[in-house]
Design an enzyme around this catalytic site. Structure first.
Site, mmCIF file in Angstrom:
data_model
loop_
_atom_site.group_PDB
_atom_site.id
_atom_site.type_symbol
_atom_site.label_atom_id
_atom_site.label_comp_id
_atom_site.label_asym_id
_atom_site.label_seq_id
_atom_site.Cartn_x
_atom_site.Cartn_y
_atom_site.Cartn_z
ATOM 1 N N CYS A 26 0.813 -1.213 0.000
ATOM 2 C CA CYS A 26 0.000 0.000 0.000
ATOM 3 C C CYS A 26 0.852 1.272 0.000
ATOM 4 O O CYS A 26 0.568 2.220 -0.740
ATOM 5 C CB CYS A 26 -0.946 0.000 1.196
ATOM 6 S SG CYS A 26 -0.163 -0.440 2.761
ATOM 7 N N HIS B 261 -2.834 6.296 4.839
ATOM 8 C CA HIS B 261 -1.393 6.362 5.061
ATOM 9 C C HIS B 261 -0.868 7.706 4.570
ATOM 10 O O HIS B 261 -1.272 8.201 3.503
ATOM 11 C CB HIS B 261 -0.668 5.256 4.301
ATOM 12 C CG HIS B 261 -0.881 3.877 4.866
ATOM 13 N ND1 HIS B 261 -1.608 3.625 6.011
ATOM 14 C CD2 HIS B 261 -0.443 2.662 4.414
ATOM 15 C CE1 HIS B 261 -1.604 2.325 6.246
ATOM 16 N NE2 HIS B 261 -0.901 1.722 5.299
#
Length: 337
Positions: A129, A242
């Site tokens: 990711c 994130h």
């Protein structure tokens, strides 16, 4: 366009359920959809649109007549079942780390290297990711002015670990606010009102496995084996999204204005960059969205060819489920399946 028979392995997990949502939202051509998980989750029923479908245990017979299999059930499950699915005729898009650095398996981010998907031999790997959002933001700049070095520090949400970590953050936050002590279970340390520079296991070189994934995967995706990269990955008490502080050294000088112009026209990127009105990417605002958000673009005063920037994305969507579905769309649209 004809419909395709889709299997989702790990359907009851956060990413598995996001697979379903993204497939429907993007109106992927589905003839049938089959949901699989471990024997512990078999028998659960999940809604796919208005239809309720039973989750079945993943077996060697699960992939007959399947065209595309989306995996998000961990590396061990992928190592065992992905080759079985591929031999049955399915194209596997695997979200685990099982095949990412296999030279025979394409590692694909559709905004960066979609043509690599053509080389598949039944399995395509979905990158980490944190790697995905970084290369989506940097590759448009790299094409114009080749990047020589990247220093990246990540601030990664607990959803990257799964639903148990989300619950742990909620529980610890409540207990701490009530003045009670907490005992960590999912993480090695308290995550409520805390952070720690430890994601995945530590390697002999002092980096964590998560940090080394970013180093190796970025080189493979961008076809830049000589690119210098160093990463520090930090777990923070955020539910979804994130964030990354990135310092980039280019071959030639580049101004923040030039970078903003390039990124404004880049696929999958949205520039949010006006500090005078407090406009910059935040995980709270990125959650539930598809784009990679870039802001705080500024000259790196430590290097004449350097830029610094702040990059944020929803790790469950673009960092996992959306990227995998986009790979499947590439296969379908280019008739590589």
């Amino acid at each position: 366009m004809k419909g395709f028979n889709i299997a989702i392995v790990g359907a009851t997990g956060l990413v598995g359920q996001e697979f379903i949502k993204v497939l429907l939202e993007r109106r992927f051509p589905i003839a049938s959809i089959h949901l699989y998980a471990s024997d512990r989750s078999a028998g659960r029923r999940l809604f796919v649109g208005r239809e309720e479908i039973e989750v079945k245990e993943t077996t060697h017979q699960s992939f007959q007549h399947i065209d595309i299999a989306l995996f998000s059930a961990g590396a061990e499950v992928s190592k065992h079942f992905s080759p079985i699915a591929a031999r049955a005729g399915a194209v596997v898009v695997d979200n685990s780390a099982a095949f990412r650095m296999d030279p025979e398996v394409p590692l694909v981010v559709p905004e960066v290297n979609p043509d690599d998907a053509k080389q598949h031999k039944g399995i395509i790997a979905n990158p980490n990711c944190s790697t995905i959002q970084m290369v989506v933001a940097l590759y448009p700049l790299h094409k114009v002015n080749p990047i020589k070095r990247i220093i990246v520090d990540t601030y990664q949400s607990v959803s990257g670990t799964g639903s148990a970590a989300i619950e742990e953050l909620s529980t610890q936050t409540r207990l701490i606010l009530e003045g009670k002590s907490v005992v960590p279970h999912v993480y090695p340390h308290q995550i409520g009102f805390n952070l720690f520079p430890h994601i995945d296991v530590f390697l002999d070189n002092g980096y964590t496995k998560e940090e080394w994934k970013m180093v190796e995967e970025t080189k493979k995706i961008m076809h830049a084996k000589d690119l210098k990269i160093s990463a520090t990955c930090v777990r923070v008490p955020v539910y979804v999204g994130h964030s990354e502080a990135i310092h980039v050294e280019f071959t030639s000088p580049i101004t923040p204005e030039e970078a903003r112009l390039i990124l404004a026209g880049a696929p999958g990127v949205k520039v949010l960059d006006d500090p005078y009105v407090n406009l910059y990417p935040q995980p709270r605002l990125a959650a539930g969205t598809d784009d990679v958000f870039v802001g705080r673009i500024r000259q790196d005063v430590s290097h004449p060819n350097g830029l610094a920037m702040w990059v944020v994305a929803d790790n469950i969507r673009k960092g996992a489920a959306l990227n995998a579905v986009q790979i499947a769309e590439v296969l379908v649209n280019k008739h590589w399946i």
